[in-house]
Enzyme design. Structure first.
Site, mmCIF file in Angstrom:
data_model
loop_
_atom_site.group_PDB
_atom_site.id
_atom_site.type_symbol
_atom_site.label_atom_id
_atom_site.label_comp_id
_atom_site.label_asym_id
_atom_site.label_seq_id
_atom_site.Cartn_x
_atom_site.Cartn_y
_atom_site.Cartn_z
ATOM 1 N N GLY A 8 -12.718 -3.475 1.294
ATOM 2 C CA GLY A 8 -14.487 -2.970 1.538
ATOM 3 C C GLY A 8 -14.770 -2.080 0.358
ATOM 4 O O GLY A 8 -15.930 -2.417 -0.659
ATOM 5 N N GLY A 30 -8.767 -7.716 0.152
ATOM 6 C CA GLY A 30 -7.478 -7.844 1.208
ATOM 7 C C GLY A 30 -7.250 -9.392 1.449
ATOM 8 O O GLY A 30 -6.213 -9.703 0.466
ATOM 9 N N ARG A 48 0.927 -1.200 -0.508
ATOM 10 C CA ARG A 48 0.180 0.069 -0.223
ATOM 11 C C ARG A 48 0.785 1.369 0.403
ATOM 12 O O ARG A 48 0.595 2.156 -0.245
ATOM 13 C CB ARG A 48 -0.713 -0.226 1.021
ATOM 14 C CG ARG A 48 -1.519 -0.609 1.049
ATOM 15 C CD ARG A 48 -3.341 -0.896 2.049
ATOM 16 N NE ARG A 48 -4.422 -1.821 1.440
ATOM 17 C CZ ARG A 48 -5.341 -1.875 2.799
ATOM 18 N NH1 ARG A 48 -5.329 -1.728 4.460
ATOM 19 N NH2 ARG A 48 -6.447 -2.404 2.525
ATOM 20 N N LYS A 62 -18.435 -15.175 4.138
ATOM 21 C CA LYS A 62 -19.861 -14.744 3.415
ATOM 22 C C LYS A 62 -20.444 -14.348 2.943
ATOM 23 O O LYS A 62 -19.858 -13.729 2.152
ATOM 24 C CB LYS A 62 -19.767 -13.849 5.339
ATOM 25 C CG LYS A 62 -19.658 -14.031 6.825
ATOM 26 C CD LYS A 62 -19.234 -12.489 7.573
ATOM 27 C CE LYS A 62 -19.225 -12.642 8.989
ATOM 28 N NZ LYS A 62 -19.134 -11.934 9.211
HETATM 29 P P1 ADP Z 1 -11.460 -11.271 0.663
HETATM 30 O O1 ADP Z 1 -10.992 -10.631 1.838
HETATM 31 O O2 ADP Z 1 -11.002 -11.440 -0.567
HETATM 32 O O3 ADP Z 1 -12.431 -10.694 0.470
HETATM 33 P P2 ADP Z 1 -13.584 -12.671 2.530
HETATM 34 O O4 ADP Z 1 -12.986 -11.942 3.706
HETATM 35 O O5 ADP Z 1 -14.391 -12.478 2.732
HETATM 36 O O6 ADP Z 1 -12.087 -13.177 1.513
HETATM 37 O O7 ADP Z 1 -12.967 -14.616 3.003
HETATM 38 C C1 ADP Z 1 -11.725 -15.083 2.910
HETATM 39 C C2 ADP Z 1 -12.022 -15.614 4.050
HETATM 40 O O8 ADP Z 1 -12.027 -16.662 4.318
HETATM 41 C C3 ADP Z 1 -10.148 -16.336 5.024
HETATM 42 O O9 ADP Z 1 -9.508 -16.395 5.945
HETATM 43 C C4 ADP Z 1 -10.364 -17.541 3.905
HETATM 44 O O10 ADP Z 1 -9.519 -18.806 5.123
HETATM 45 C C5 ADP Z 1 -11.687 -17.964 4.775
HETATM 46 N N1 ADP Z 1 -12.356 -19.361 4.009
HETATM 47 C C6 ADP Z 1 -12.460 -19.436 3.038
HETATM 48 N N2 ADP Z 1 -13.021 -20.848 2.594
HETATM 49 C C7 ADP Z 1 -13.679 -21.384 3.855
HETATM 50 C C8 ADP Z 1 -14.021 -22.134 4.380
HETATM 51 N N3 ADP Z 1 -14.307 -23.817 3.418
HETATM 52 N N4 ADP Z 1 -14.059 -22.779 5.584
HETATM 53 C C9 ADP Z 1 -13.329 -21.670 6.480
HETATM 54 N N5 ADP Z 1 -12.770 -20.264 5.631
HETATM 55 C C10 ADP Z 1 -12.748 -19.706 4.730
HETATM 56 MG MG MG Z 2 -11.077 -10.416 4.421
#
Ligand code: ADP
Ligand code: MG
Length: 411
Positions: A386, A363, A49, A210
């Protein structure tokens, strides 16, 4: 022009005044950057960053501005927290710029004013963590005025914080002429170019924890994309909505209803929604858990789905290889745990190898690319989690909206 959630979006359009058009010689310029970087015992662990903010800072220095930088770091909650001082950021920034970077004795106030008053053209000062001030996250009017009082011109280059209306990201822009930094402008152009007239097929890969975090993006891309590929823990809300057993897999209560709605809308949409057909299971969310492949999606009691399986990974990789444009947000599994990283690695490799335009937001998706050494193999890796999601959903970002319109800026 293309349809995007009912709005017309022109390819890569950016209608805000750019720092390139500001007359900054001999002026004090307050730059809000996103220096919210991970620290390890007082040392910057990942400087991506900071590196991303260099072009704007260098442009301003080259053009004779006095540069006053501001950023938040972590969540000090409106209190001074020495562990979240900007000093480590200043040290890394000084190395990258090859010049001295002073740290101000606070965020705003008389002591800070005195240091700012002594700046010369080309010099760089970093204010203390903006979230040491209670008014920052409340977008307090008098704090915004204090920020504005530090400079003649404001530049927002903090794309990663542009979805928040805080005093240093939004409030301040109403008091002095406010321009977009080079990174913020590039982020908006690169991300919105996925929405407007993308090369087809447009393939969108969504994973992560989520459904509720991603529902806005899923819905928008059901309207825009040719294929939406779902992975991550999010898929278990879909499986529950379809009546499958998910064992101990991570399922969000609210996610099941949301997933039901998505499945219904996908029936009518001109877009294919793909879900995993096989999984990798483990007994617990742990790097020591033994990975067990399941050719199917009904997770037995006592087990949790922690990654997509090899068939799913191969199918997703094939779809990505045939794409014209790929947008990827959210890992396919618990990629931080080596036994459950294969699905995310396969997608990351496919995204790195495809000839399609590839844009990655989020992230953890960025962290996954970095973990696999592929961060420089994509067309654009967003610095905003976000903020990138909200932009893709079609929301307006307050930190962008508050800037001068290009047509009203006269330098
Ligand atoms: P991003 O930051 O790329 O938007 P998120 O924050 O939504 O992604 O999700 C990332 C997290 O989701 C990671 O910490 C990962 O471990 C968790 N994750 C992904 N798949 C699973 C799963 N099947 N069970 C538990 N955690 C998961
Ligand atoms: Mg995340």
């Amino acid at each position: 022009m293309a349809k995007a959630g009912g709005q017309e979006v022109e390819k890569g359009v950016f209608e805000k005044a750019s720092v390139r058009d500001a007359r900054v010689n001999g002026k004090k310029v307050l730059v809000r950057a996103d220096f919210n970087v991970p620290l390890d015992h007082g040392i910057v662990k990942d400087d991506a960053r900071i590196v991303a903010a260099l072009p704007t800072i260098e442009l301003l220095r080259d053009n004779g501005a006095m540069v006053v930088l501001a950023s938040h770091l972590g969540r000090p909650g409106g209190e001074h927290d020495p562990d979240l001082s900007m000093a480590p950021v200043a040290a890394r920034l000084a190395e990258l710029l090859g010049t001295y970077v002073a740290v101000a004795p606070g965020v705003v106030g008389d002591d800070v004013d005195a240091v700012v008053a002594n700046l010369d053209s080309g010099e760089v000062l970093l204010l203390e963590n903006t979230r040491f001030e209670k008014g920052e996250t409340k977008n307090d009017e008098s704090l915004a005025e204090d920020f504005a009082g530090l400079a003649d011109i404001y530049v927002n280059d903090a794309f990663g914080a542009a979805h928040r209306a805080h005093a240093s990201t939004e409030g301040v822009a109403h008091h002095i002429p406010a321009y977009a930094g080079l990174l913020l402008e590039r982020e908006v152009r690169e991300l919105t170019s996925v929405l407007a007239d993308p090369g087809r097929p447009l393939v969108v890969v969504l994973g992560g924890a989520k459904v509720s975090d991603k529902i806005g993006v899923i819905d928008r891309f059901l309207e825009l994309a040719d294929q939406v590929l779902i992975g991550g823990a999010m898929c278990f809300s879909f499986f529950r909505a379809q009546g499958h057993e998910t064992g101990n897999s991570l399922v969000e209560d609210e996610g099941i209803e949301l997933a039901k709605g998505v499945l219904e809308r996908a029936e009518k949409a001109d877009c294919e929604l793909l879900l995993p057909t096989d999984l990798v299971l483990g007994k617990s969310f742990s790097a020591d858990a033994e990975p067990v492949e399941l050719d199917g999606i009904d997770v037995p009691d006592g087990m949790m789905g922690l990654d997509v399986g090899p068939k799913t990974a191969a199918a997703y990789a094939k779809t990505i290889a045939a794409a014209g444009t790929v947008f990827w947000n959210g890992p396919m599994g618990a990629f931080e745990l080596e036994p459950f990283a294969a699905g995310t690695r396969a997608v990351a490799e496919a995204v790195a190898e495809t000839s399609a335009v590839t844009v990655v937001g989020g992230g953890d998706s960025g962290a996954a690319l970095a973990q696999f050494g592929l961060a420089d193999k994509v067309s654009w890796l967003s610095t905003g989690g976000g903020a990138s999601l909200e932009l893709m959903e079609g929301k307006q970002l307050p930190g962008v909206e508050a800037l001068l319109d290009a047509e009203d800026a006269n330098g």
